[in-house]
Design a protein around this motif. Structure first.
Motif, PDB file in Angstrom:
ATOM      1  N   ILE A  95       0.830  -1.207   0.000  1.00 41.03           N
ATOM      2  CA  ILE A  95       0.000   0.000   0.000  1.00 41.03           C
ATOM      3  C   ILE A  95       0.858   1.248   0.000  1.00 41.03           C
ATOM      4  O   ILE A  95       0.600   2.205  -0.749  1.00 41.03           O
ATOM      5  N   HIS A  96       1.914   1.282   0.834  1.00 39.75           N
ATOM      6  CA  HIS A  96       2.781   2.452   0.891  1.00 39.75           C
ATOM      7  C   HIS A  96       3.469   2.686  -0.438  1.00 39.75           C
ATOM      8  O   HIS A  96       3.583   3.841  -0.911  1.00 39.75           O
ATOM      9  N   THR A  97       3.956   1.621  -1.065  1.00 38.32           N
ATOM     10  CA  THR A  97       4.611   1.755  -2.373  1.00 38.32           C
ATOM     11  C   THR A  97       3.634   2.308  -3.401  1.00 38.32           C
ATOM     12  O   THR A  97       3.968   3.192  -4.202  1.00 38.32           O
ATOM     13  N   LYS A  98       2.425   1.777  -3.404  1.00 37.72           N
ATOM     14  CA  LYS A  98       1.415   2.228  -4.362  1.00 37.72           C
ATOM     15  C   LYS A  98       1.067   3.701  -4.154  1.00 37.72           C
ATOM     16  O   LYS A  98       0.908   4.470  -5.120  1.00 37.72           O
ATOM     17  N   ILE A  99       1.005   4.144  -2.900  1.00 34.37           N
ATOM     18  CA  ILE A  99       0.684   5.540  -2.606  1.00 34.37           C
ATOM     19  C   ILE A  99       1.785   6.458  -3.135  1.00 34.37           C
ATOM     20  O   ILE A  99       1.516   7.526  -3.701  1.00 34.37           O
ATOM     21  N   ARG A 100       3.034   6.064  -2.981  1.00 34.66           N
ATOM     22  CA  ARG A 100       4.146   6.884  -3.461  1.00 34.66           C
ATOM     23  C   ARG A 100       4.071   7.035  -4.974  1.00 34.66           C
ATOM     24  O   ARG A 100       4.249   8.125  -5.517  1.00 34.66           O
ATOM     25  N   HIS A 101       3.844   5.911  -5.652  1.00 41.74           N
ATOM     26  CA  HIS A 101       3.754   5.969  -7.116  1.00 41.74           C
ATOM     27  C   HIS A 101       2.608   6.863  -7.570  1.00 41.74           C
ATOM     28  O   HIS A 101       2.752   7.661  -8.511  1.00 41.74           O
ATOM     29  N   MET A 102       1.461   6.760  -6.915  1.00 38.72           N
ATOM     30  CA  MET A 102       0.302   7.558  -7.306  1.00 38.72           C
ATOM     31  C   MET A 102       0.531   9.039  -7.024  1.00 38.72           C
ATOM     32  O   MET A 102       0.111   9.918  -7.797  1.00 38.72           O
ATOM     33  N   THR A 103       1.187   9.359  -5.911  1.00 41.05           N
ATOM     34  CA  THR A 103       1.477  10.757  -5.576  1.00 41.05           C
ATOM     35  C   THR A 103       2.374  11.379  -6.635  1.00 41.05           C
ATOM     36  O   THR A 103       2.142  12.525  -7.091  1.00 41.05           O
TER      37      THR A 103
END
Length: 454
Positions: free
Chosen positions: A335-343
């Protein structure tokens, strides 16, 4: 002497009285295979043998008759002295006495002969047209929702039917379609009641019938109109006309023929005691099957409980808890990795969007909108002024030609109050007429006292 010897040698054909009577009897039997004879019964006797002996006579002659007890039992009435009858018989000779006689096969009361011939003709016609075919017969419902009865409401037949139905299965509703069962209108009423029952569809089986009577009394059920109404019925019909020995055309066309009205009620209604016994039996079987099924399920439950106790789930729960913690950690990292990519993606797209800012285009369109709004307001005001001027001109023109303007100049208008007619000439008036006069301000009513034609 020679002549005498020759005459003596000639054989003469001499027969006995017995031979004469026998040959005469055979001749009569071969010539008169079956005859219909009408006459009055007289000298009727019935010895202990059960046979019936009587004379059949008319105004000028009589003939002796014999009817054996087997045929006598089939009669629907008792032959008695003085009755006018039609007999079907074979012509015979009683050889011991040489008496000429009729051996009677059937007797019917006089007047029934023509009806019987009409009955036979119609029966043959309808049979050839297939109205009696078994393929057309409909099965009776096992448990009818309602039973229709087409008969006389005051006859014995309806009482017999209702008595049997109440005894056998009182819960089934009975719908009575009252009709006349004899007379000129009987056939029309019976056929109409069958059609009405089919149209309303209030019942799913019908009893059509009446009590016993002569062939003439039962004739309404031998009419072609009634036969075709029964044939066309979509609801199964039981014919219950007369007694067991009575047969009508309706019996042959109906889906089932009952010997009597009571028998028809027996046919159409189930026996409530048998049904009750059947229900009790089925209830018992159902309870036993349910109990057996419950016992089987209880055994299965006991076996599963034992297996559950043998394989305690504590260890499996511990392994599953460890696996769940591992998966939770992997999920959090993902989830954290996905949030960084989306940001990062959102920031890049925001920068690209500012390069195509539509604020300038929006401001230009807004100015043009303000300009057009002012032009629209000016045009609307100018148009309203034009329309007001046109309205004023039209009002002045209308006022100039209005009858009210004429009245304002001192003129009056006479009207007939009853019809609203405008009076333009004295020829429209006569003495005593009521006239209403309209002025510029108000109106008044007057009566004609004098008429001047000038």
């Amino acid at each position: 002497m020679a002549i005498t010897r020759a005459s003596a040698s000639i054989r003469r054909d001499i027969i006995t009285v017995t031979q004469l009577n026998r040959e005469t009897s055979q001749l009569l039997a071969e010539h008169f295979l079956s005859v219909l004879v009408e006459g009055e019964i007289s000298n009727a006797t019935q010895p202990s043998s059960g046979h019936l002996y009587f004379s059949l006579k008319d105004a000028n002659a009589q003939v002796r008759c014999a009817m054996f007890r087997t045929q006598l039992r089939r009669l629907a009435f008792k032959p008695e002295n003085g009755k006018q009858v039609v007999v079907r018989a074979q012509v015979s000779l009683y050889e011991p006495r040489g008496d000429y006689q009729l051996i009677v096969e059937h007797i019917e009361e006089a007047g029934d002969g023509a009806l019987r011939r009409a009955f036979d003709a119609l029966k043959l016609k309808l049979s050839e047209q297939g109205l009696f075919d078994a393929a057309h017969k409909q099965p009776l419902p096992t448990l009818p929702r309602a039973i229709g009865v087409i008969t006389s409401p005051s006859g014995a037949a309806i009482r017999d039917i209702l008595t049997v139905l109440r005894r056998r299965f009182a819960a089934i509703p009975v719908i009575v379609y009252p009709v006349a069962v004899q007379g000129d209108n009987a056939k029309i009423e019976i056929a109409g009641a069958i059609a009405t029952a089919n149209r309303l569809k209030q019942c799913d089986v019908i009893i059509v019938g009446r009590g016993g009577g002569s062939l003439e009394d039962l004739w309404a059920f031998n009419e072609e109109l009634v036969a075709r109404a029964i044939y066309d019925s979509e609801i199964p019909i039981i014919s219950a006309v007369g007694h067991e020995t009575d047969f009508t055309i309706a019996d042959f066309v109906a889906d089932l023929r009952a010997a009597t009205p009571s028998a028809a009620a027996e046919h159409v209604s189930p026996d409530q005691q048998q049904w009750l016994s059947r229900f009790i039996y089925l209830e018992s079987r159902l309870q036993k099957q349910l109990q057996r099924k419950l016992n089987q399920k209880q055994q299965t439950l006991d076996w599963l409980s034992q297996r559950l106790q043998q394989q305690h789930p504590g260890q499996k729960l511990a392994r599953n808890a460890q696996r769940m913690e591992e998966l939770e950690a992997r999920l959090t990292l993902g989830i954290h990795t996905k949030i960084r990519h989306m940001t990062a993606s959102i920031e890049a797209k925001s920068a690209k969007l500012w390069q195509h800012n539509p604020a300038v285009i929006i401001n230009s369109h807004k100015q043009r909108q303000d300009f057009l709004s002012k032009r629209l307001a000016f045009a609307a005001t100018h148009k309203l002024e034009q329309l007001k001027q046109r309205l004023l001109n039209s009002s002045q023109t209308l006022h100039a030609v209005s009858p009210l303007a004429t009245l304002n100049r001192g003129y009056a208008m006479a009207i007939r109050p009853s019809s609203g007619e405008i009076i333009r000439s004295t020829e429209q008036l006569k003495l005593g007429d009521i006239v209403q006069t309209r002025l510029a301000q108000g109106r008044f009513t007057s009566q004609i006292k004098n008429i001047n034609q000038d």
